[in-house]
Design a protein around this motif. Structure first.
Motif, PDB file in Angstrom:
ATOM      1  N   MET A 139      -5.001   6.079  -0.238  1.00 10.60           N
ATOM      2  CA  MET A 139      -3.759   5.736   0.279  1.00 10.60           C
ATOM      3  C   MET A 139      -3.870   5.340   1.686  1.00 10.60           C
ATOM      4  O   MET A 139      -4.299   5.929   2.965  1.00 10.60           O
ATOM      5  CB  MET A 139      -2.929   7.304   0.378  1.00 10.60           C
ATOM      6  CG  MET A 139      -1.391   7.188   0.282  1.00 10.60           C
ATOM      7  SD  MET A 139      -0.766   6.928  -1.451  1.00 10.60           S
ATOM      8  CE  MET A 139       0.869   6.915  -0.936  1.00 10.60           C
ATOM      9  N   LYS A 140      -3.073   4.298   1.810  1.00 14.76           N
ATOM     10  CA  LYS A 140      -2.872   3.580   3.517  1.00 14.76           C
ATOM     11  C   LYS A 140      -1.906   4.584   3.947  1.00 14.76           C
ATOM     12  O   LYS A 140      -1.026   5.228   3.504  1.00 14.76           O
ATOM     13  CB  LYS A 140      -2.127   2.300   3.066  1.00 14.76           C
ATOM     14  CG  LYS A 140      -2.963   1.319   2.686  1.00 14.76           C
ATOM     15  CD  LYS A 140      -2.089  -0.176   2.872  1.00 14.76           C
ATOM     16  CE  LYS A 140      -3.351  -1.241   2.731  1.00 14.76           C
ATOM     17  NZ  LYS A 140      -2.844  -2.377   3.364  1.00 14.76           N
ATOM     18  N   PRO A 141      -1.906   4.541   5.507  1.00 14.82           N
ATOM     19  CA  PRO A 141      -1.202   5.375   6.362  1.00 14.82           C
ATOM     20  C   PRO A 141       0.628   4.767   6.275  1.00 14.82           C
ATOM     21  O   PRO A 141       0.392   3.357   5.677  1.00 14.82           O
ATOM     22  CB  PRO A 141      -1.745   4.846   7.761  1.00 14.82           C
ATOM     23  CG  PRO A 141      -2.362   3.767   7.647  1.00 14.82           C
ATOM     24  CD  PRO A 141      -2.907   3.745   6.218  1.00 14.82           C
ATOM     25  N   GLU A 142       1.400   5.687   6.117  1.00 12.90           N
ATOM     26  CA  GLU A 142       2.851   5.142   6.060  1.00 12.90           C
ATOM     27  C   GLU A 142       2.859   4.266   7.063  1.00 12.90           C
ATOM     28  O   GLU A 142       2.731   4.054   8.274  1.00 12.90           O
ATOM     29  CB  GLU A 142       3.689   6.523   6.179  1.00 12.90           C
ATOM     30  CG  GLU A 142       3.901   7.131   5.023  1.00 12.90           C
ATOM     31  CD  GLU A 142       4.858   8.261   5.283  1.00 12.90           C
ATOM     32  OE1 GLU A 142       5.034   9.286   4.328  1.00 12.90           O
ATOM     33  OE2 GLU A 142       5.636   8.379   6.389  1.00 12.90           O
ATOM     34  N   ILE A 143       4.128   3.200   6.829  1.00  8.99           N
ATOM     35  CA  ILE A 143       4.603   2.294   7.885  1.00  8.99           C
ATOM     36  C   ILE A 143       5.966   2.954   8.113  1.00  8.99           C
ATOM     37  O   ILE A 143       6.450   3.423   7.149  1.00  8.99           O
ATOM     38  CB  ILE A 143       4.741   0.987   7.375  1.00  8.99           C
ATOM     39  CG1 ILE A 143       3.425   0.180   7.213  1.00  8.99           C
ATOM     40  CG2 ILE A 143       5.461   0.068   8.403  1.00  8.99           C
ATOM     41  CD1 ILE A 143       3.418  -1.003   6.599  1.00  8.99           C
ATOM     42  N   ARG A 144       6.179   3.029   9.385  1.00 12.72           N
ATOM     43  CA  ARG A 144       7.659   3.370   9.996  1.00 12.72           C
ATOM     44  C   ARG A 144       8.056   2.222  10.551  1.00 12.72           C
ATOM     45  O   ARG A 144       7.706   1.622  11.574  1.00 12.72           O
ATOM     46  CB  ARG A 144       7.347   4.622  10.977  1.00 12.72           C
ATOM     47  CG  ARG A 144       6.889   5.985  10.188  1.00 12.72           C
ATOM     48  CD  ARG A 144       6.866   7.103  11.094  1.00 12.72           C
ATOM     49  NE  ARG A 144       6.460   8.257  10.023  1.00 12.72           N
ATOM     50  CZ  ARG A 144       7.438   9.040   9.943  1.00 12.72           C
ATOM     51  NH1 ARG A 144       8.636   8.958  10.359  1.00 12.72           N
ATOM     52  NH2 ARG A 144       7.064  10.220   9.192  1.00 12.72           N
TER      53      ARG A 144
END
Lengths: 467, 467
Positions: free
Chosen positions: A1-6
């Protein structure tokens, strides 16, 4: 899972509406991601306005060979549609590369190439190959465009049915094409193909072409275009395969064609977005309810623009909607914007155009209609447009312009003048104060306006005012 | 000697201006005579706007054969210019018969077919064969039109020199034509002939074509049209006969042509009117001094309209001037009328057009210029107009539109929008609030306006306003 983009704003769709939205978000100094599952390049440039205009122009030029007095040797002339269509694709690719480059250069690392769906109102999942990228955005702009409708009853002839997504990829033009649907797209492409030597049968369940509501203009348009293509109106068409052919039937009419072009409308690409997860309320067609002055969906931080709305599938409206959606998505306060006067046209040459209020939106007792025919216009006669017809609707009380419909050589230009005049609140009388050069197709408008202005004469010469 | 005719208004000239004047006099319920030495039919319809547009259209269609990808058999194609020109005359005759019929049916017995000259301000002598008819009028309208200038230095090549009075009577088009004068008429006819297969050398002592003052537009126009015709600018041309040919020389440049077309301007037909007897004051060119808001000459009961003024030799101005002159000639009080924003064009495709204030009438420090090139406009590129160029002049303080110049595909349409916008006092910013469809050549204007509007941004998206 990639880190979330905010990010501040997530824009789904890198077409015309999405690019206009991105511009406003950048302008406001907000962060953003632009999400598109590809291919990049707008509907307009890839499969819509631009290649259709290339085809129409080529058709016009090729048809023109028979319109010059004194030409010998026409029988020896032939058109290789394989070369023609290849040249069309080359020009189309140039057009499509521009928005693609704009998306890549303006979005840079913030371009995510994959399909998106809502997890919540401000949270998107974007599929990037094997991975899923979560995007958590302060606001979302839905600018996912539309796709051609291909109804289930065409399944049996699927192998011989095209939409505009495939039409321009044909290696060579077929001999006979059945065009299902004679809205602006079907009419334009049917005429373009016909002018390029294809035998065209066009059919529509409606009793008009290009969506024209004014019955007088509709009748004139049908009569004009029947000189070039076979037109079946007002009845359902059934289709079936018969060997290498497609059989088209409508009542007692039967035709055999090589291919079908389905031009039965376009459906907004919102069905795969998981709108329910975002709490988005939809109408009976499954389309989000939104405010056209703000492009906001309900009170959510979600906006919609362009063909995805199902409302005004026109490039210049998509540009405005994208800009409005982007502007509002980038700000905490919502601004309401004024929309432009309705303007729609088919570049069918003679063009079919409708401006402002449609005849069925007006009270027949409260309006006066000024009309002008191409036989009264010298330039139209020179250009082969003697059967042009323009009808202008004005308020019976004061001559204020309300709307117009036309089938006219150069109609695209007349329609602009009318749209501007209506948006500015001009009357027939006031508009005649402005210069009409000679000899121009715009004088068709002058003639129609004079018919209205006569009812409101102030005794001064038409179009002249005291200093 | 016939008995004198006593009438309210005598109108000299049954061309465009004269017919518009007659309409106003009739409308006012005054008596009148219409005097014309023939041939009836307006300059516009007989030898001007209309046959030139027929020729330009034919040239455009014929040239188009080379612009379609995939055409085979072009070598076998030929154009019989005798048949073409005969078809042109047939169409021209249809156009010219309309104003002739209008003159005869509206004037009836009050049409005097002979030349007129002043005896006094309100008294005319009209030669009718052997007889002289005296007309005693309360007011006179001079609407005598103009004729092509053929200067004395062309006398030696007179037999091989045409004007537009003879051009359309040619039995067949020559191989090579020298066009003297590249104003709107010379440019239009030079290009029409060239597109119909004639080798054309065009020359002008000025350094521009079609009277374009903006040097950037002028340069672009010359560069564009040099692809079709040889253009010699900025020097006098000398001509001489050499056997069956005409030798054109300009500096070191020499060309041999079969015929010359003199397009060196038009001279008002006022020299035979005996203006002095009417007490009419003339300027250095021998033209009556008049007020363009009333069309009155001094304080005399004499009015002037149309080409006869030497002021605005354009059909739509002639119509206004005729109406103003007729209106005022029919009344004891003189009314001042507002004139329209200047609008001039050559239908050269790409059209050369100038609107509103010319660049040399504006203070360079007080204006901003927005420009747009055809390479940025998708539709122009499809139509072969990628070297179009538009320049819009606006007030540097507020973006108010002042004028424009262009060489552009579809320029005639863009010019109308601009003329209307200027007359209405629009700014670049306000004009962008109006719809521009896509893909249209009108978007060239949108691009130029955006360049100006950026300087006056209110922070909202371009072209959008709050409700």
């Amino acid at each position: 899972m990639k880190p979330e983009i905010r990010t501040d704003v997530a824009i789904i769709g890198a077409g015309s509406a999405g690019l206009y939205a991105m511009r406003e978000v950048r302008q406001a100094g907000r962060s953003f991601v632009l999400i598109d599952h590809g291919p990049l390049g707008t509907t307009c440039a890839r499969v819509g306005c631009m290649p259709s205009k290339v085809a129409l122009h080529a058709g016009r030029l090729w048809a023109a060979r028979k319109e010059i007095a004194g030409v010998d040797g026409l029988d020896a002339l032939s058109l290789d549609t394989a070369r023609l269509w290849a040249a069309l694709r080359e020009q189309r690719d140039q057009f499509a590369s521009r928005p693609e480059k704009a998306a890549r250069s303006m979005a840079g690392d913030f371009l995510l190439e994959g399909p998106a769906r809502f997890r919540e109102a401000g949270v998107l999942e974007v599929s990037l190959g094997e991975n899923v990228q979560i995007v958590r955005a302060g606001a979302v702009v839905i600018a996912t465009g539309s796709r051609p409708v291909v109804p289930a009853w065409l399944a049996t002839v699927a192998e011989r049915t095209l939409t505009t997504e495939q039409l321009f990829e044909l290696p060579v033009l077929p001999k006979r094409v059945g065009v299902l649907g004679l809205g602006a797209i079907g009419l334009e492409m049917g005429l373009a193909l016909s002018r390029l030597g294809v035998e065209v049968i066009g059919a529509d369940v409606a009793n008009t072409v290009a969506g024209i509501v004014d019955p007088v203009i509709g009748e004139r348009a049908v009569g004009r275009f029947m000189r070039e293509i076979t037109i079946w109106l007002g009845r359902e068409v059934s289709v079936s395969t018969s060997g290498d052919e497609v059989l088209m039937c409508s009542g007692e009419r039967v035709a055999r064609v090589d291919l079908l072009l389905a031009a039965l409308g376009r459906r907004p690409n919102v069905d795969g977005l998981n709108l329910a997860a975002a709490g988005i309320e939809v109408d009976g067609r499954g389309l989000p309810k939104f405010d056209p002055a703000t492009m906001q969906i309900g009170a959510l931080p979600v906006f919609i623009a362009g063909d995805a709305t199902g409302d005004r599938p026109l490039m210049h409206e998509a540009a405005d909607e994208g800009a409005i959606a982007g502007y509002n998505a980038a700000r905490s306060d919502i601004t309401r914007f004024r929309r432009k006067v309705p303007l729609g046209m088919a570049f069918s040459d003679p063009d079919v155009a409708a401006v402002g209020a449609r005849l069925d939106q007006l009270d027949a007792q409260s309006i006066v209609i000024g009309s002008a025919g191409g036989d009264s216009n010298g330039r139209a006669r020179i250009l082969g447009g003697e059967d042009s017809l323009l009808r202008v609707y004005a308020d019976a009380r004061d001559g204020k312009l309300l709307g117009a419909a036309m089938v006219a050589t150069g109609g695209e230009h007349i329609a602009h003048l009318l749209a501007w005049a209506i948006q500015r609140g001009e009357t027939a009388q006031s508009l005649l104060q402005l210069p009409f050069y000679h000899p121009v197709v715009e004088e068709l408008l002058q003639t129609a306006l004079k018919e209205i202005a006569e009812m409101f004469s102030d005794g001064l010469p038409v179009g002249l005012v005291r200093t």
